[in-house]
Design a protein around this motif. Structure first.
Motif, mmCIF file in Angstrom:
data_model
loop_
_atom_site.group_PDB
_atom_site.id
_atom_site.type_symbol
_atom_site.label_atom_id
_atom_site.label_comp_id
_atom_site.label_asym_id
_atom_site.label_seq_id
_atom_site.Cartn_x
_atom_site.Cartn_y
_atom_site.Cartn_z
ATOM 1 N N VAL A 7 1.028 -1.189 -0.113
ATOM 2 C CA VAL A 7 -0.071 -0.017 0.242
ATOM 3 C C VAL A 7 0.979 1.189 -0.137
ATOM 4 O O VAL A 7 1.818 1.435 0.692
ATOM 5 N N LEU A 8 0.507 2.342 -1.010
ATOM 6 C CA LEU A 8 1.230 3.586 -0.817
ATOM 7 C C LEU A 8 0.404 4.669 -0.375
ATOM 8 O O LEU A 8 -0.909 4.749 -0.644
ATOM 9 N N VAL A 9 0.610 5.413 0.731
ATOM 10 C CA VAL A 9 -0.018 6.287 1.351
ATOM 11 C C VAL A 9 0.831 7.764 0.952
ATOM 12 O O VAL A 9 2.044 8.032 1.161
ATOM 13 N N ALA A 10 -0.187 8.439 0.272
ATOM 14 C CA ALA A 10 0.415 9.763 -0.315
ATOM 15 C C ALA A 10 0.289 10.731 1.069
ATOM 16 O O ALA A 10 -0.700 10.823 1.763
ATOM 17 N N TYR A 11 1.551 11.375 1.474
ATOM 18 C CA TYR A 11 1.381 12.120 2.662
ATOM 19 C C TYR A 11 2.182 13.427 2.636
ATOM 20 O O TYR A 11 3.292 13.556 1.970
ATOM 21 N N VAL A 35 4.995 5.305 3.206
ATOM 22 C CA VAL A 35 4.374 6.550 3.008
ATOM 23 C C VAL A 35 5.345 7.339 2.321
ATOM 24 O O VAL A 35 6.516 7.467 2.472
ATOM 25 N N LEU A 36 4.682 8.040 1.115
ATOM 26 C CA LEU A 36 5.299 8.935 0.202
ATOM 27 C C LEU A 36 5.210 10.131 0.279
ATOM 28 O O LEU A 36 4.034 10.631 0.495
ATOM 29 N N HIS A 37 6.234 11.259 0.247
ATOM 30 C CA HIS A 37 6.091 12.613 0.281
ATOM 31 C C HIS A 37 6.637 13.044 -0.881
ATOM 32 O O HIS A 37 7.943 12.518 -1.108
ATOM 33 N N LEU A 68 8.190 15.290 8.120
ATOM 34 C CA LEU A 68 7.104 14.972 7.747
ATOM 35 C C LEU A 68 7.093 13.366 7.772
ATOM 36 O O LEU A 68 6.000 12.728 8.449
ATOM 37 N N LEU A 69 7.948 12.692 7.069
ATOM 38 C CA LEU A 69 7.883 11.332 7.008
ATOM 39 C C LEU A 69 8.259 10.911 8.624
ATOM 40 O O LEU A 69 7.789 9.561 9.006
#
Length: 142
Positions: A7-11, A35-37, A68-69
């Protein structure tokens, strides 16, 4: 329904991206979550570039992304989970889609304000662009 392993979460640190992360942690309890920024330098003004320079802006953006990450990792720990984090440089929607398609992601989870009409036209919608262009399922959290 196919199994969801990745799963990829745009953050981006907004409350909606935090909701998207919480949703992914709860719903995809057996999946690996990244988690991707996406760092978008276009958001910086020309006057800021003139005052402090491109390299300083890049360094500041990388530092903000790392912070953020780290927040996202801490939120995952609150759910007794671990996440992988990543950052990319570019336009947000493009970066999310490219990352997902090149890293074997099964589902993208992204927050959205749910704007409509003229505000969506003027402000754009990263979530809408991702939904329209991604070749894999996208879950939008409001």
């Amino acid at each position: 329904m196919a199994a969801v392993d990745e799963v990829l979460v745009a953050y981006d640190g907004t409350p909606l991206s935090e909701k998207a992360l919480a949703h992914a942690l709860e719903v995809y309890s057996d999946a690996s979550i990244t988690v991707l920024h996406v760092i978008d330098y276009i958001e910086e003004s020309y006057s800021a570039k003139a005052l402090i320079g491109d390299e300083t802006l890049r360094e500041r953006a990388r530092d903000q992304s790392a912070a953020l990450l780290a927040e996202a990792e801490a939120k995952a720990v609150e759910h007794d989970r671990e996440v992988t984090t990543a950052s990319e440089v570019g336009k947000s929607a493009d970066g999310i889609i490219e990352y997902a398609e090149t890293h074997g992601i099964d589902v993208i989870v992204i927050g959205s304000h749910g704007r409509s009409g003229i505000s969506r036209v003027l402000l754009g919608s990263v979530a809408e662009t991702v939904m329209r262009r991604a070749s894999l399922p996208v879950t939008v959290v409001r």
